[in-house]
Design a protein around this motif. Structure first.
Motif, PDB file in Angstrom:
ATOM      1  N   GLY A  80       0.999  15.068   2.801  1.00 47.00           N
ATOM      2  CA  GLY A  80       0.270  15.708   3.885  1.00 47.00           C
ATOM      3  C   GLY A  80      -0.877  14.904   4.458  1.00 47.00           C
ATOM      4  N   VAL A  81      -1.141  13.719   3.913  1.00 53.88           N
ATOM      5  CA  VAL A  81      -2.238  12.866   4.391  1.00 53.88           C
ATOM      6  C   VAL A  81      -1.654  11.748   5.250  1.00 53.88           C
ATOM      7  CG1 VAL A  81      -4.125  11.339   3.698  1.00 53.88           C
ATOM      8  CG2 VAL A  81      -3.593  13.354   2.327  1.00 53.88           C
ATOM      9  N   SER A  82      -2.250  11.524   6.405  1.00 50.98           N
ATOM     10  CA  SER A  82      -1.778  10.483   7.311  1.00 50.98           C
ATOM     11  C   SER A  82      -1.826   9.117   6.639  1.00 50.98           C
ATOM     12  CB  SER A  82      -2.639  10.448   8.571  1.00 50.98           C
ATOM     13  OG  SER A  82      -2.267   9.339   9.374  1.00 50.98           O
ATOM     14  N   LEU A  83      -0.788   8.361   6.821  1.00 52.28           N
ATOM     15  CA  LEU A  83      -0.689   7.001   6.301  1.00 52.28           C
ATOM     16  C   LEU A  83      -1.888   6.157   6.712  1.00 52.28           C
ATOM     17  CD1 LEU A  83       1.286   4.837   4.989  1.00 52.28           C
ATOM     18  CD2 LEU A  83       1.975   4.364   7.329  1.00 52.28           C
ATOM     19  N   LYS A  84      -2.378   6.373   7.915  1.00 48.52           N
ATOM     20  CA  LYS A  84      -3.486   5.582   8.449  1.00 48.52           C
ATOM     21  C   LYS A  84      -4.792   5.811   7.700  1.00 48.52           C
ATOM     22  CE  LYS A  84      -1.419   5.311  12.997  1.00 48.52           C
ATOM     23  NZ  LYS A  84      -1.536   5.588  14.409  1.00 48.52           N
ATOM     24  N   LYS A  85      -4.900   6.920   6.949  1.00 43.27           N
ATOM     25  CA  LYS A  85      -6.114   7.228   6.204  1.00 43.27           C
ATOM     26  C   LYS A  85      -6.084   6.679   4.774  1.00 43.27           C
ATOM     27  CE  LYS A  85      -7.252  11.397   8.765  1.00 43.27           C
ATOM     28  NZ  LYS A  85      -7.547  12.833   8.694  1.00 43.27           N
ATOM     29  N   LEU A  86      -4.933   6.144   4.351  1.00 47.15           N
ATOM     30  CA  LEU A  86      -4.778   5.674   2.974  1.00 47.15           C
ATOM     31  C   LEU A  86      -4.928   4.159   2.889  1.00 47.15           C
ATOM     32  CD1 LEU A  86      -1.707   7.866   1.996  1.00 47.15           C
ATOM     33  CD2 LEU A  86      -4.092   8.249   1.394  1.00 47.15           C
ATOM     34  N   ASP A  87      -5.442   3.691   1.770  1.00 50.85           N
ATOM     35  CA  ASP A  87      -5.595   2.267   1.522  1.00 50.85           C
ATOM     36  C   ASP A  87      -4.220   1.620   1.366  1.00 50.85           C
ATOM     37  OD1 ASP A  87      -7.225  -0.123   0.695  1.00 50.85           O
ATOM     38  OD2 ASP A  87      -6.065   0.189  -1.147  1.00 50.85           O
ATOM     39  N   TYR A  88      -3.953   0.578   2.122  1.00 52.57           N
ATOM     40  CA  TYR A  88      -2.627  -0.024   2.090  1.00 52.57           C
ATOM     41  C   TYR A  88      -2.316  -0.657   0.735  1.00 52.57           C
ATOM     42  CZ  TYR A  88      -4.891  -4.489   3.194  1.00 52.57           C
ATOM     43  OH  TYR A  88      -5.679  -5.597   3.170  1.00 52.57           O
ATOM     44  N   ASN A  89      -3.317  -1.129  -0.004  1.00 53.64           N
ATOM     45  CA  ASN A  89      -3.056  -1.674  -1.346  1.00 53.64           C
ATOM     46  C   ASN A  89      -2.563  -0.582  -2.293  1.00 53.64           C
ATOM     47  OD1 ASN A  89      -3.715  -4.469  -1.048  1.00 53.64           O
ATOM     48  ND2 ASN A  89      -5.854  -3.842  -0.853  1.00 53.64           N
ATOM     49  N   TRP A  90      -3.142   0.612  -2.210  1.00 54.48           N
ATOM     50  CA  TRP A  90      -2.690   1.720  -3.037  1.00 54.48           C
ATOM     51  C   TRP A  90      -1.250   2.083  -2.681  1.00 54.48           C
ATOM     52  CZ3 TRP A  90      -0.897   6.596  -1.817  1.00 54.48           C
ATOM     53  CH2 TRP A  90      -0.702   7.442  -2.907  1.00 54.48           C
ATOM     54  N   ILE A  91      -0.965   2.160  -1.389  1.00 53.43           N
ATOM     55  CA  ILE A  91       0.384   2.506  -0.935  1.00 53.43           C
ATOM     56  C   ILE A  91       1.394   1.509  -1.490  1.00 53.43           C
ATOM     57  CG2 ILE A  91       1.907   2.668   1.076  1.00 53.43           C
ATOM     58  CD1 ILE A  91      -0.610   3.560   2.668  1.00 53.43           C
ATOM     59  N   ARG A  92       1.101   0.225  -1.366  1.00 49.88           N
ATOM     60  CA  ARG A  92       2.038  -0.816  -1.801  1.00 49.88           C
ATOM     61  C   ARG A  92       2.252  -0.797  -3.309  1.00 49.88           C
ATOM     62  NH1 ARG A  92      -0.290  -5.343   2.407  1.00 49.88           N
ATOM     63  NH2 ARG A  92       0.331  -4.172   4.254  1.00 49.88           N
ATOM     64  N   ASN A  93       1.279  -0.331  -4.063  1.00 48.77           N
ATOM     65  CA  ASN A  93       1.447  -0.207  -5.514  1.00 48.77           C
ATOM     66  C   ASN A  93       2.315   0.979  -5.901  1.00 48.77           C
ATOM     67  OD1 ASN A  93       0.035  -2.457  -6.494  1.00 48.77           O
ATOM     68  ND2 ASN A  93      -1.920  -1.420  -6.199  1.00 48.77           N
ATOM     69  N   GLN A  94       2.561   1.887  -4.977  1.00 50.82           N
ATOM     70  CA  GLN A  94       3.371   3.071  -5.252  1.00 50.82           C
ATOM     71  C   GLN A  94       4.854   2.829  -4.989  1.00 50.82           C
ATOM     72  OE1 GLN A  94       1.531   5.613  -6.631  1.00 50.82           O
ATOM     73  NE2 GLN A  94      -0.051   4.080  -6.303  1.00 50.82           N
ATOM     74  N   ILE A  95       5.192   1.726  -4.333  1.00 50.80           N
ATOM     75  CA  ILE A  95       6.563   1.484  -3.887  1.00 50.80           C
ATOM     76  C   ILE A  95       7.104   0.219  -4.535  1.00 50.80           C
ATOM     77  CG2 ILE A  95       8.009   0.967  -1.871  1.00 50.80           C
ATOM     78  CD1 ILE A  95       5.951   2.508  -0.185  1.00 50.80           C
ATOM     79  N   SER A  96       8.309   0.303  -5.090  1.00 50.79           N
ATOM     80  CA  SER A  96       8.999  -0.865  -5.629  1.00 50.79           C
ATOM     81  C   SER A  96      10.183  -1.175  -4.725  1.00 50.79           C
ATOM     82  CB  SER A  96       9.504  -0.603  -7.043  1.00 50.79           C
ATOM     83  OG  SER A  96       8.430  -0.366  -7.913  1.00 50.79           O
TER      84      SER A  96
END
Length: 76
Positions: free
Chosen positions: A42-58
């Motif tokens: 429910g949180v916009s991608l633009k509000k999240l730290d891209y380093n955190w996002i990239r650590n969530q995806i393999s």
């Protein structure tokens, strides 16, 4: 529309050119979307730290990178 459930392992599979890499690239913020929105819980991608996002995806690439050495060394 694509919904990926929280706390689940999800795989994107399909034919070459089907958009799998594009979806992952967008989800990891390697480039910004021009229309619509991507939400994480429910949180916009633009509000999240891209380093955190990239650590969530393999990502497992379709074509492996092989080096000029033994099979054992490539696996290591």
């Amino acid at each position: 529309n694509l919904k990926i459930p929280s706390n689940k392992i999800t795989a994107l599979v399909g034919t070459s050119g089907g958009g799998k890499s594009t979806i992952i690239t967008l989800m990891q913020r390697f480039y910004e979307i021009s229309e619509g929105e991507i939400l994480y819980d429910g949180v916009s991608l633009k509000k999240l730290d891209y380093n955190w996002i990239r650590n969530q995806i393999s990502v497992v690439k379709q074509e492996p990178d092989l080096f000029g050495c033994s099979i054992k060394e490539n696996i290591l």
